[in-house]
Design a protein around this motif. Structure first.
Motif, short mmCIF file in Angstrom:
data_model
loop_
_atom_site.label_atom_id
_atom_site.label_comp_id
_atom_site.label_asym_id
_atom_site.label_seq_id
_atom_site.Cartn_x
_atom_site.Cartn_y
_atom_site.Cartn_z
N GLY A 246 0.81 -1.22 0.00
CA GLY A 246 0.00 0.00 0.00
C GLY A 246 0.84 1.26 0.00
O GLY A 246 2.02 1.24 0.31
N LEU A 247 0.21 2.38 -0.38
CA LEU A 247 0.89 3.67 -0.29
C LEU A 247 -0.08 4.74 0.17
O LEU A 247 -1.26 4.70 -0.15
N ARG A 248 0.44 5.66 0.98
CA ARG A 248 -0.37 6.78 1.47
C ARG A 248 0.03 8.03 0.71
O ARG A 248 1.21 8.38 0.64
N VAL A 249 -0.97 8.71 0.15
CA VAL A 249 -0.74 9.78 -0.82
C VAL A 249 -1.36 11.09 -0.34
O VAL A 249 -2.43 11.08 0.27
N ASP A 250 -0.70 12.21 -0.66
CA ASP A 250 -1.30 13.52 -0.39
C ASP A 250 -2.42 13.74 -1.39
O ASP A 250 -2.19 14.09 -2.54
N GLY A 251 -3.66 13.54 -0.94
CA GLY A 251 -4.82 13.62 -1.83
C GLY A 251 -5.27 15.03 -2.14
O GLY A 251 -6.29 15.23 -2.82
N MET A 252 -4.52 16.05 -1.64
CA MET A 252 -4.86 17.44 -1.96
C MET A 252 -3.96 17.97 -3.08
O MET A 252 -4.13 19.08 -3.55
N ASP A 253 -2.97 17.15 -3.47
CA ASP A 253 -2.03 17.56 -4.51
C ASP A 253 -2.26 16.70 -5.75
O ASP A 253 -1.96 15.50 -5.75
N ILE A 254 -2.79 17.32 -6.79
CA ILE A 254 -3.14 16.56 -8.00
C ILE A 254 -1.93 15.83 -8.60
O ILE A 254 -2.06 14.72 -9.11
N LEU A 255 -0.75 16.42 -8.49
CA LEU A 255 0.44 15.77 -9.07
C LEU A 255 0.84 14.54 -8.28
O LEU A 255 1.26 13.53 -8.85
N CYS A 256 0.69 14.61 -6.96
CA CYS A 256 0.94 13.44 -6.10
C CYS A 256 -0.01 12.31 -6.47
O CYS A 256 0.40 11.15 -6.61
N VAL A 257 -1.28 12.67 -6.61
CA VAL A 257 -2.29 11.66 -6.92
C VAL A 257 -2.02 11.04 -8.29
O VAL A 257 -2.05 9.82 -8.45
N ARG A 258 -1.69 11.89 -9.27
CA ARG A 258 -1.43 11.38 -10.62
C ARG A 258 -0.26 10.40 -10.63
O ARG A 258 -0.35 9.31 -11.20
#
Length: 385
Positions: A246-258
């Motif tokens: 699994g990975l935990r992602v900054d969901g407020m940053d579109i580039l992180c999510v992409r």
């Protein structure tokens, strides 16, 4: 603006257009993004990424459209034009737009009932979405689905039962594998659904059969009015697949999510089986329109997220500061988006409702007409595909 004749304003906007055209913008820029927290993975998504001017403008327009569309839905709901369930996703735009940016249109996506943003990013128009919300013929489910039940190509809808879309998503991933296509399924659920037993059953089957399924927990910190700390003994949702990485992602940053989505999709396509993603995000509205959203969290908390981590603002600042776009150009996009939303709302309020005799229509996709029993056995509705 009031004292000035209209044509002066037109000249001004014309002049700003000329300025935008003559300015030399960068074609792309490299940004550092937050490192993801990893579970059972040697390495994760990259910590730098390139954003092209074209993509940046596209993402900005899409996020702004979702934001404005949700605010319009709020308004129509308060005017009692939209009725029933209505869960808005403003604040979470980087999730739906970022996930779409990391996959192909031929990939699949299924989510819970906070689904308006995904319906748009999967390719439907604002008109079809707002008309579905108002229950009109021109809606994407012909006015019969409403807020929680919209569908598009390779988008298996909002689903009203908490957590129930997760086994379905595993099933879609099974179909991807069975058909031998190089496709993945994004299966979304919220932190509120993350403690459902059926989710762990789906994890188990997906891992046993190495299904190309990305399980995505959209953690917006509250399941209805219950904070994650009060609901889950472990709030490390990305670790809760146990035997699944699994990975935990900054969901407020579109580039992180992409980037995280590209990484997860590549992992699944390589035949390694399922992977988990936790997107840390936030909703500005309450759980649904019947929840004012301020009894279990403070207005200050909402304000702080808005001022420090708003996904649209973050992208805008990045683009302006690295000469990918100008403030004027982005303002122009805002104006165009507002107009699109206004036109769609106009359509959604003027379009007729489906007639009562069509109540039983479209049960099957291609079947000869048959009769459906109504509320009592003497009422019969005709069903046409």
């Amino acid at each position: 603006h009031f004292g000035r004749p209209r044509w002066v304003n037109h000249l001004r906007s014309g002049a700003s257009r000329v300025l935008v055209a003559s300015r030399n913008f960068a074609n792309d820029a490299t940004f550092e993004i937050k490192k993801c927290d990893l579970h059972r993975l040697e390495e994760g998504p990259p910590v730098t990424t390139v954003l092209t001017r074209e993509d940046g403008l596209k993402y900005y327009r899409m996020m702004q459209t979702v934001r404005r569309m949700e605010l319009k839905a709020d308004q129509l709901y308060k005017q009692k034009i939209i009725r029933g369930f209505c869960h808005l996703c403003d604040g979470q735009e980087a999730c739906c737009v970022g996930l779409e940016a990391g996959i192909n249109p031929t990939d699949h996506l299924i989510t819970a009932y906070r689904a308006h943003g995904f319906t748009f990013t999967r390719g439907l128009s604002v008109r079809e979405i707002l008309a579905e919300l108002t229950g009109r013929k021109g809606g994407c489910a012909k006015g019969k689905g409403g807020s929680m039940h919209m569908y598009a190509k390779n988008f298996y809808g909002g689903n009203g039962i908490v957590g129930a879309q997760v086994p379905l998503g595993a099933g879609i991933a099974l179909a991807c594998k069975y058909n031998g296509k190089d496709e993945v399924c994004l299966t979304l659920y919220g932190d509120g659904a993350a403690n459902q037993g059926q989710i762990f059953e789906a994890y188990n089957m997906a891992a046993l059969w190495k299904l190309p399924c990305i399980f995505i927990c959209e953690n917006n910190r509250y399941g209805m009015g219950t904070s994650v700390e009060r609901a889950a003994a472990s709030t490390d949702y990305y670790k809760r697949g146990d035997f699944i990485p699994g990975l935990r992602v900054d969901g407020m940053d579109i580039l992180c999510v992409r980037e995280a989505t590209r990484f997860a999709a590549a992992y699944c396509r390589s035949g390694k089986g399922p992977i988990l993603m936790e997107l840390q995000t936030y909703r500005y509205h309450g759980h649904s329109m019947s929840d004012p959203g301020v009894s279990y969290r403070t207005r200050e908390e909402i304000q702080e997220v808005r001022s420090k981590s708003d996904p649209i603002m973050l992208l805008k600042d990045r683009m302006v500061n690295s000469n990918l776009a100008s403030v004027e150009e982005l303002k122009e996009i805002d104006v165009e988006v507002r107009k699109e939303i206004e036109d769609a709302a106009q359509f959604a309020t003027a379009d007729p409702e489906p007639p009562l005799e069509e109540l039983g229509y479209h049960i099957y996709s291609s079947d000869p007409p048959f009769e459906v029993r109504g509320a009592n056995q003497w009422i019969k509705f005709k069903s046409v595909s």
